[in-house]
Design a protein around this motif. Structure first.
Motif, PDB file in Angstrom:
ATOM      1  N   GLU A  95       0.821  -1.214   0.000  1.00 26.47           N
ATOM      2  CA  GLU A  95       0.000   0.000   0.000  1.00 26.47           C
ATOM      3  C   GLU A  95       0.858   1.268   0.000  1.00 26.47           C
ATOM      4  O   GLU A  95       0.351   2.364  -0.302  1.00 26.47           O
ATOM      5  N   ASN A  96       2.159   1.142   0.307  1.00 28.59           N
ATOM      6  CA  ASN A  96       3.064   2.285   0.309  1.00 28.59           C
ATOM      7  C   ASN A  96       3.918   2.372  -0.958  1.00 28.59           C
ATOM      8  O   ASN A  96       4.805   3.219  -1.048  1.00 28.59           O
ATOM      9  N   LEU A  97       3.652   1.495  -1.925  1.00 27.75           N
ATOM     10  CA  LEU A  97       4.435   1.468  -3.157  1.00 27.75           C
ATOM     11  C   LEU A  97       3.637   2.098  -4.289  1.00 27.75           C
ATOM     12  O   LEU A  97       2.494   1.703  -4.555  1.00 27.75           O
ATOM     13  N   TYR A  98       4.245   3.059  -4.965  1.00 20.53           N
ATOM     14  CA  TYR A  98       3.590   3.801  -6.043  1.00 20.53           C
ATOM     15  C   TYR A  98       4.451   3.733  -7.304  1.00 20.53           C
ATOM     16  O   TYR A  98       5.687   3.721  -7.224  1.00 20.53           O
ATOM     17  N   GLY A  99       3.791   3.723  -8.440  1.00 20.62           N
ATOM     18  CA  GLY A  99       4.490   3.761  -9.713  1.00 20.62           C
ATOM     19  C   GLY A  99       3.810   4.704 -10.684  1.00 20.62           C
ATOM     20  O   GLY A  99       2.576   4.808 -10.687  1.00 20.62           O
ATOM     21  N   VAL A 100       4.597   5.414 -11.466  1.00 19.37           N
ATOM     22  CA  VAL A 100       4.056   6.250 -12.543  1.00 19.37           C
ATOM     23  C   VAL A 100       4.812   5.941 -13.826  1.00 19.37           C
ATOM     24  O   VAL A 100       6.013   5.636 -13.800  1.00 19.37           O
ATOM     25  N   ASP A 101       4.106   6.024 -14.944  1.00 12.83           N
ATOM     26  CA  ASP A 101       4.709   5.807 -16.254  1.00 12.83           C
ATOM     27  C   ASP A 101       3.848   6.522 -17.284  1.00 12.83           C
ATOM     28  O   ASP A 101       2.622   6.621 -17.119  1.00 12.83           O
ATOM     29  N   ILE A 102       4.466   7.012 -18.345  1.00 10.88           N
ATOM     30  CA  ILE A 102       3.733   7.712 -19.404  1.00 10.88           C
ATOM     31  C   ILE A 102       2.930   6.751 -20.265  1.00 10.88           C
ATOM     32  O   ILE A 102       1.989   7.148 -20.948  1.00 10.88           O
ATOM     33  N   SER A 103       3.284   5.463 -20.207  1.00 12.68           N
ATOM     34  CA  SER A 103       2.666   4.452 -21.061  1.00 12.68           C
ATOM     35  C   SER A 103       1.428   3.838 -20.412  1.00 12.68           C
ATOM     36  O   SER A 103       1.496   3.289 -19.309  1.00 12.68           O
ATOM     37  N   GLU A 104       0.310   3.897 -21.111  1.00  9.03           N
ATOM     38  CA  GLU A 104      -0.908   3.246 -20.621  1.00  9.03           C
ATOM     39  C   GLU A 104      -0.725   1.736 -20.546  1.00  9.03           C
ATOM     40  O   GLU A 104      -1.238   1.080 -19.619  1.00  9.03           O
ATOM     41  N   LYS A 105      -0.002   1.166 -21.514  1.00  9.50           N
ATOM     42  CA  LYS A 105       0.249  -0.273 -21.508  1.00  9.50           C
ATOM     43  C   LYS A 105       1.073  -0.678 -20.286  1.00  9.50           C
ATOM     44  O   LYS A 105       0.788  -1.697 -19.645  1.00  9.50           O
ATOM     45  N   ALA A 106       2.084   0.118 -19.957  1.00  9.39           N
ATOM     46  CA  ALA A 106       2.908  -0.184 -18.794  1.00  9.39           C
ATOM     47  C   ALA A 106       2.084  -0.191 -17.519  1.00  9.39           C
ATOM     48  O   ALA A 106       2.216  -1.092 -16.682  1.00  9.39           O
ATOM     49  N   ILE A 107       1.227   0.800 -17.370  1.00  3.45           N
ATOM     50  CA  ILE A 107       0.409   0.878 -16.160  1.00  3.45           C
ATOM     51  C   ILE A 107      -0.625  -0.238 -16.126  1.00  3.45           C
ATOM     52  O   ILE A 107      -0.923  -0.797 -15.050  1.00  3.45           O
ATOM     53  N   ALA A 108      -1.157  -0.616 -17.264  1.00  2.89           N
ATOM     54  CA  ALA A 108      -2.058  -1.774 -17.316  1.00  2.89           C
ATOM     55  C   ALA A 108      -1.322  -3.030 -16.857  1.00  2.89           C
ATOM     56  O   ALA A 108      -1.874  -3.855 -16.109  1.00  2.89           O
ATOM     57  N   ASN A 109      -0.071  -3.186 -17.282  1.00  4.60           N
ATOM     58  CA  ASN A 109       0.739  -4.324 -16.836  1.00  4.60           C
ATOM     59  C   ASN A 109       0.982  -4.266 -15.331  1.00  4.60           C
ATOM     60  O   ASN A 109       0.963  -5.293 -14.641  1.00  4.60           O
ATOM     61  N   CYS A 110       1.235  -3.044 -14.818  1.00  5.80           N
ATOM     62  CA  CYS A 110       1.424  -2.859 -13.379  1.00  5.80           C
ATOM     63  C   CYS A 110       0.210  -3.357 -12.600  1.00  5.80           C
ATOM     64  O   CYS A 110       0.339  -4.085 -11.614  1.00  5.80           O
ATOM     65  N   LYS A 111      -0.952  -2.913 -13.032  1.00  7.07           N
ATOM     66  CA  LYS A 111      -2.193  -3.323 -12.360  1.00  7.07           C
ATOM     67  C   LYS A 111      -2.348  -4.841 -12.411  1.00  7.07           C
ATOM     68  O   LYS A 111      -2.722  -5.484 -11.417  1.00  7.07           O
ATOM     69  N   ALA A 112      -2.062  -5.419 -13.592  1.00  9.86           N
ATOM     70  CA  ALA A 112      -2.163  -6.871 -13.747  1.00  9.86           C
ATOM     71  C   ALA A 112      -1.171  -7.601 -12.855  1.00  9.86           C
ATOM     72  O   ALA A 112      -1.421  -8.738 -12.439  1.00  9.86           O
ATOM     73  N   ASN A 113      -0.050  -6.943 -12.542  1.00 10.57           N
ATOM     74  CA  ASN A 113       0.967  -7.540 -11.672  1.00 10.57           C
ATOM     75  C   ASN A 113       0.705  -7.269 -10.190  1.00 10.57           C
ATOM     76  O   ASN A 113       1.554  -7.548  -9.351  1.00 10.57           O
ATOM     77  N   GLY A 114      -0.463  -6.709  -9.884  1.00 13.64           N
ATOM     78  CA  GLY A 114      -0.872  -6.566  -8.495  1.00 13.64           C
ATOM     79  C   GLY A 114      -0.407  -5.301  -7.818  1.00 13.64           C
ATOM     80  O   GLY A 114      -0.368  -5.236  -6.581  1.00 13.64           O
TER      81      GLY A 114
END
Length: 245
Positions: A61-80
């Motif tokens: 809950e304390n880990l955050y990520g940002v990326d300009i790529s929508e695909k990258a963030i979709a992968n992030c979400k899929a990776n939990g």
């Protein structure tokens, strides 16, 4: 980053020696950090490093990520990774402040790198640390930089100067990937001759599994030496900085 290369990047980032050895270095540095630290990974791609932090004991809950790529963030979400957001790294607008900020091979993509550093500092708590990796030396510029949509490569002195201009205190700075500097230099110069008319290519690939493993072991060994030495040149350069005020 061009779309075809972005797909290739996501396909190899988990096991490629380059990414894996750098994640290993950062994980070793953060091993003893408080596990309730709030962490931001800028240019987080598929969230593999953030997942590694969870395995190291950090609270998700304390880990955050940002990326300009929508695909990258979709992968992030899929990776939990729930706290993952599509954002321009020059204009991160999270209503959070962080103990640790990671920016691996991100700054060179940004047109106004000084403005980005100002933004990142504003997100860093007093006493917080930031780890910034960038590609080194314009003499290594190649089609790899073009397909990655880089604006520049840096010397260590240039990176230090930009960080110190924002009153960030340098804790450590060095070059990274020292052992492979000469082979990479020769490869890129030869590639410029023989592939000068080709576009949309990069030298990121897994290739032979045995070679990938050997290169991983070599750079992991170099990582250990970095605990004692700073290298005078390398394919990348980095700074670890702390916000004093």
């Amino acid at each position: 980053m061009e779309k075809d290369f972005e797909k290739k990047y996501h396909d190899v980032e988990k096991e490629h020696w380059w990414f894996k050895s750098r994640r290993k270095y950062l994980l070793d540095l953060l091993q003893n950090a408080p596990k309730d630290s709030k962490v931001l990974d800028i240019g987080c791609s598929s969230g593999i490093f953030l997942k590694d932090l969870v395995q190291l004991g950090f609270s998700i809950e304390n880990l955050y990520g940002v990326d300009i790529s929508e695909k990258a963030i979709a992968n992030c979400k899929a990776n939990g990774i729930p706290n993952a957001f599509v954002m321009d790294a020059q204009h991160i607008t999270l209503n959070e402040s962080f103990d640790i900020i990671i920016a691996s091979d991100c700054l060179e993509h940004l047109e106004n790198d000084q403005k980005a550093i100002q933004n990142w500092k504003s997100l860093l708590k007093t006493g917080g640390k930031m780890y910034v990796f960038v590609p080194a030396f314009m003499s290594l510029w190649s089609y790899h930089d073009e397909v990655n949509m880089h604006h520049r490569r840096y010397t260590n002195a240039e990176l230090r100067s930009k960080l110190e201009a924002e009153n960030l205190h340098i804790l450590k700075s060095s070059y990274w990937n020292f052992f492979l500097f000469l082979p990479v230099y020769v490869f890129r110069k030869l590639s410029a001759v023989f592939q000068k008319n080709k576009r949309g290519e990069s030298d990121i690939s897994i290739g032979n599994t045995w070679v990938n493993t050997m290169l991983l072991l070599l750079i992991v060994f170099e990582n250990k030496l970095l605990k004692v030495f700073n290298f005078p040149f390398g394919v990348s350069t980095f700074c670890i900085v702390q916000r004093k005020a």
